[in-house]
Motif scaffolding. Structure first.
Motif, mmCIF file in Angstrom:
data_model
loop_
_atom_site.group_PDB
_atom_site.id
_atom_site.type_symbol
_atom_site.label_atom_id
_atom_site.label_comp_id
_atom_site.label_asym_id
_atom_site.label_seq_id
_atom_site.Cartn_x
_atom_site.Cartn_y
_atom_site.Cartn_z
ATOM 1 N N PRO A 188 0.797 -1.217 0.000
ATOM 2 C CA PRO A 188 0.000 0.000 0.000
ATOM 3 C C PRO A 188 0.838 1.279 0.000
ATOM 4 C CG PRO A 188 0.428 -0.638 2.232
ATOM 5 C CD PRO A 188 1.277 -1.530 1.344
ATOM 6 N N MET A 189 2.161 1.172 -0.258
ATOM 7 C CA MET A 189 2.981 2.377 -0.100
ATOM 8 C C MET A 189 2.588 3.455 -1.124
ATOM 9 S SD MET A 189 4.663 1.684 2.489
ATOM 10 C CE MET A 189 4.473 0.130 3.348
ATOM 11 N N ILE A 190 2.286 3.014 -2.349
ATOM 12 C CA ILE A 190 1.936 3.993 -3.387
ATOM 13 C C ILE A 190 0.430 3.967 -3.667
ATOM 14 C CG2 ILE A 190 2.341 4.686 -5.778
ATOM 15 C CD1 ILE A 190 5.196 3.334 -5.390
ATOM 16 N N ILE A 191 -0.121 2.750 -3.833
ATOM 17 C CA ILE A 191 -1.589 2.616 -3.914
ATOM 18 C C ILE A 191 -2.033 2.515 -2.461
ATOM 19 C CG2 ILE A 191 -3.488 1.239 -4.851
ATOM 20 C CD1 ILE A 191 -1.211 0.138 -6.832
ATOM 21 N N ARG A 215 -5.002 4.489 -11.563
ATOM 22 C CA ARG A 215 -5.968 5.460 -11.036
ATOM 23 C C ARG A 215 -5.648 5.870 -9.600
ATOM 24 N NH1 ARG A 215 -12.038 3.295 -12.664
ATOM 25 N NH2 ARG A 215 -12.062 4.229 -14.736
ATOM 26 N N TRP A 216 -5.173 4.895 -8.824
ATOM 27 C CA TRP A 216 -5.038 5.147 -7.387
ATOM 28 C C TRP A 216 -3.596 5.247 -6.930
ATOM 29 C CZ3 TRP A 216 -8.972 7.023 -4.839
ATOM 30 C CH2 TRP A 216 -10.250 6.863 -5.424
ATOM 31 N N ARG A 217 -2.667 5.376 -7.863
ATOM 32 C CA ARG A 217 -1.276 5.539 -7.445
ATOM 33 C C ARG A 217 -1.127 6.909 -6.795
ATOM 34 N NH1 ARG A 217 2.333 7.970 -11.616
ATOM 35 N NH2 ARG A 217 4.174 6.828 -10.977
ATOM 36 N N PHE A 218 -0.491 6.913 -5.645
ATOM 37 C CA PHE A 218 -0.345 8.105 -4.802
ATOM 38 C C PHE A 218 -1.696 8.666 -4.343
ATOM 39 C CE2 PHE A 218 3.809 8.090 -7.045
ATOM 40 C CZ PHE A 218 4.594 7.903 -5.916
ATOM 41 N N LYS A 219 -2.694 7.776 -4.259
ATOM 42 C CA LYS A 219 -4.001 8.173 -3.709
ATOM 43 C C LYS A 219 -4.474 7.103 -2.722
ATOM 44 C CE LYS A 219 -5.699 11.090 -7.451
ATOM 45 N NZ LYS A 219 -4.693 10.912 -8.514
#
Ligand SMILES: [Zn+2]
Length: 754
Positions: free
Chosen positions: A439-442, A540-544
């Motif tokens: 989960p570090m980026i996603i 879509r959810w990278r860095f989110k």
């Protein structure tokens, strides 16, 4: 009068009716809630809004908070203590006014008054080490947990704060409005726990040579997440449910003994000053060594280091952008090696830190595994965005942080190791490096949903393991969850359960969701659609901060496939899959309707002669009886005449080839709906695969039939021959049946008599 008579009759009938009606109610099937396994997940999923769309993408008003940290840290090796002063700058990007902030104090799980032990129901153990025995029974708990020296605002004025277990509420002197930021300072220290003895996700290992290996994480007060889904995250840290964290930039100075080697999250901006000139030269070589690791700090240098300790210190400077957390590892025992990995047009460094006790395993595998993992995950999700990925050897650890992870896998003291140790080490490194994506980026909320990072990551781990070494014994295969899914229902929770409340986290949050994704890829969607959709989710959810609904919706939206039935069964229930073959019937073509058919059509006023002129009929025969082909049918002249009256010459030729007709009755003792994969074996030994989508179970959840016409005689049918669907009972999967009590049956019989 007339009305009165009617009234009496009505009374009479209703009087008589009461008993009958009661009978009727008893016998009449009662209505039910919509229990279709294909009903949409309308009630289960949150209503889409401007933050999160119905398609599973971030909405046009999506926001996330940000927290930047500037920290000065001192690692006190003498006392195994860590001191820190941090300045946090918190950005309120939400549309809401905030009166207070919540900060996570995860080290408080180690405080003498921590609730962690109290909420765990535990029986007596028959063996304790002296330290644990003293802590648990002699009233001398480990003096862990944060000691907060102060919380001050940027003008050095004390701020009000309240500590609630592993959380701390900081009251703001003035409301933090939407779009504003606030900075504040926290000064703290704590005693570092020995993670080998006490467990936990970070701490130190003490070696007989007097030295320590520090793997340090959850070590500073960190901002809790505030968002559109939960408001402030307010689940305590109990040890299982991991972390919900916001992205931010870090500047961290870490002072260690001068003879320590350290690495951590972010760029070490003064690495040159931290290494000897020889080591720095080797480091430069590693930056362009794409094929093999370069040893930067050698075992001889590490062994020299560990002979003495020193009073002198040095300060490592690290800088990281857009990370959700920060961790580091430090020891005078470390060997350091590194290798370059080409990702797109960038070079990423694969790095390993390990004491000599990790060799020869670690020098052989660690950095190579890191490099391979970064490549595989980049191909399946998106290019690794950070500049390095580090694997640190720490006894009994398997834990992930941005750019750095701590991994087990230690040979015996004589350097020998088993296949199991080797594979365990390779598997854990791939898994923990893979966590950089989930989960570090996603950046999902681990405290709520363990499966969103562990399950997705265990699935991606399988792909990366097979890339590293085809045939590697990956845990994510569907057959590996069969025993779990078929097991005692009181010890299984649905995947959609908050992580601290999950029974058997390994199977529930890791293997089962991974197997589910494997089934979606191999059986339901196919590689192209699945990979596209999975990549869409990742991008879509990278860095989110995604939620389960964002994942479920994106997988459907990007594959153009309704998967509500799959999510409902696999993620929201504990049902298992069991599909079998109940019966096979064999038929041949005739021009004669049988009695049953004649009787059925009688009510429409049709006679046998009416039917004979218009239809073809199948006559059942003994399944073991050798089928006659069409031309050798008993009354061949009649049939041929009949056929030529009703079929074209071309159709008659085709019909001659379709000699065998089978009705297969599939049964489904399992609660899940699942596609039927049937492998048909013909008399000539050839095989054919039939695929019936899960929707075949829409109108009958217990039993469905399919008719096959074939040129060749069928000699065998096997359901799910490659064990792709976690079918819990293989014994009903074959026709002709195998006469043997299954593991599942013996299990059922066993539990029935217990
Ligand atoms: Zn994990």
């Amino acid at each position: 009068m007339k009305n009165l008579t009617l009234f009496f009759i009505a009374l009479l009938t209703s009087g008589l009716g009461l008993a009958q009606e009661a009978e009727a109610i008893k016998e009449k099937p009662q209505g039910h809630y919509n229990i279709s396994k294909f009903r949409q997940l309308k009630q289960e999923l949150p209503t889409p809004n401007t933050y999160r769309t119905a398609s599973g993408a971030p909405g046009h008003e999506y926001y996330q908070q940000k927290a930047d940290y500037k920290m000065d840290i001192i690692l006190d090796d003498e006392n195994q203590r860590i001191y820190g002063e941090e300045v946090v700058t918190y950005f309120n990007n939400s549309p809401d006014d905030l009166e207070y902030l919540w900060v996570q104090l995860d080290q408080n799980i180690r405080a003498p008054d921590a609730k962690t032990a109290d909420v765990k129901a535990d029986g007596a153990s028959t063996m304790y080490n002296p330290k644990k025995f003293t802590e648990q029974f002699l009233g001398k708990p480990f003096p862990g947990g944060f000691n907060i020296d102060h919380v001050k605002n940027i003008d050095d004025r004390d701020m009000d704060y309240t500590i609630n277990g592993t959380m701390m509420r900081i009251d703001l002197p003035k409301v933090l409005s939407s779009g504003e930021k606030v900075s504040f300072k926290i000064k703290w220290w704590y005693n570092i726990p020995n993670h080998v003895i006490d467990g936990g996700r970070s701490g130190f290992e003490h070696f007989e040579d007097g030295n320590n290996n520090y793997v340090i994480a959850q070590f500073f007060p960190r901002m809790a997440v505030y968002n559109d889904v939960e408001g402030w995250q307010n689940l305590q840290f109990l040890g299982r449910g991991e972390f919900a964290l916001v992205f931010g930039d870090y500047e961290v100075n870490i002072t260690t003994p001068e003879d320590h080697i350290l690495d951590g999250t972010g760029v070490v901006t003064n690495r040159k000053d931290m290494l000897t000139s020889k080591q720095w030269k080797r480091y430069q070589q590693a930056l362009t060594s794409y094929d093999n690791p370069v040893v930067i700090v050698t075992q001889e240098e590490a062994e020299e280091n560990e002979k003495n300790s020193t009073e002198k210190t040095k300060t490592w400077k690290l800088k990281a952008e857009n990370v959700r957390d920060f961790a580091f590892a430090s020891s005078r025992k470390y060997i350091l090696d590194g290798q370059a990995v080409k990702i797109g047009d960038r070079t990423v460094m694969a790095i390993s830190l390990y004491p000599k006790e990790g060799n020869p395993l670690w020098e052989e595998y660690s950095t190579r595994v890191v490099a391979s993992t970064v490549k595989s995950y980049s191909a399946h999700m998106f290019d690794y965005p950070y500049h390095k990925a580090i694997s640190v050897h720490a006894q009994r650890q398997g834990m992930e942080y941005p750019m750095i992870c701590f991994n087990y896998g230690r040979p015996k003291p004589d350097g020998s190791y088993s296949e199991r140790t080797r594979n365990g080490m390779i598997g854990v490194i791939i898994h923990e490096v893979g966590h950089n994506w989930f989960p570090m980026i996603i950046n999902s909320d681990e405290r709520q949903w363990g499966w969103m990072d562990e399950g997705l990551n265990t699935f991606a781990q399988l792909l990366a393991e097979q890339d590293f070494e085809p045939g590697f014994p990956s845990r994510g295969y569907p057959k590996n969850v069969v025993d779990y899914m078929a097991g005692d229902q009181s010890r299984i929770t649905p995947i959609m359960t908050q992580h601290d409340n999950v029974f058997n986290s390994g199977s529930n949050a890791y293997s089962k969701p991974a197997a589910g994704l494997y089934i979606l890829r191999e059986v339901v969607l196919g590689h192209d659609l699945f990979d596209k959709a999975f990549k869409t989710y990742a991008e879509r959810w990278r860095f989110k901060h995604p939620t389960p609904a964002d994942f479920f919706r994106t997988m459907e939206d990007a594959s153009g496939t309704d998967l509500d039935w799959f999510w409902r069964g696999w993620f929201y229930t504990t049902d298992y899959n069991d599909i079998g073959i109940k019966e096979i019937k064999k038929y041949q073509v005739t021009e004669e309707p049988n009695e049953e058919t004649i009787n059925r059509y009688k009510r429409y006023g049709m006679t046998k002669e009416d039917l004979k002129g218009k239809y073809l009929f199948l006559a059942e025969m003994d399944v073991d009886e050798q089928s006659s082909d069409v031309n050798s049918y008993a009354d061949i002249a009649t049939l041929n005449e009949y056929l030529s009256d009703n079929f074209s010459a071309a159709e008659r030729a085709e019909l001659k080839n379709t000699k065998y007709f089978y009705e297969i009755v599939f049964e489904k003792p399992g609660g899940l709906v699942m596609p039927i994969l049937a492998e048909i074996t013909y008399a000539d030994g050839s095989k054919e695969n039939k695929y019936y989508p899960a929707e075949i179970w829409r109108f009958n959840d217990k039993e469905v039939k399919k008719v096959l016409g074939s040129e060749k005689e069928i000699t065998g049918i096997k359901i799910d021959p490659n064990q792709l669907t976690s079918d819990v009972n293989q014994e009903n999967n074959s026709w002709p049946k195998k006469e043997k009590e299954s593991k599942f049956d013996s299990f059922k019989n066993q539990t029935a008599t217990d």
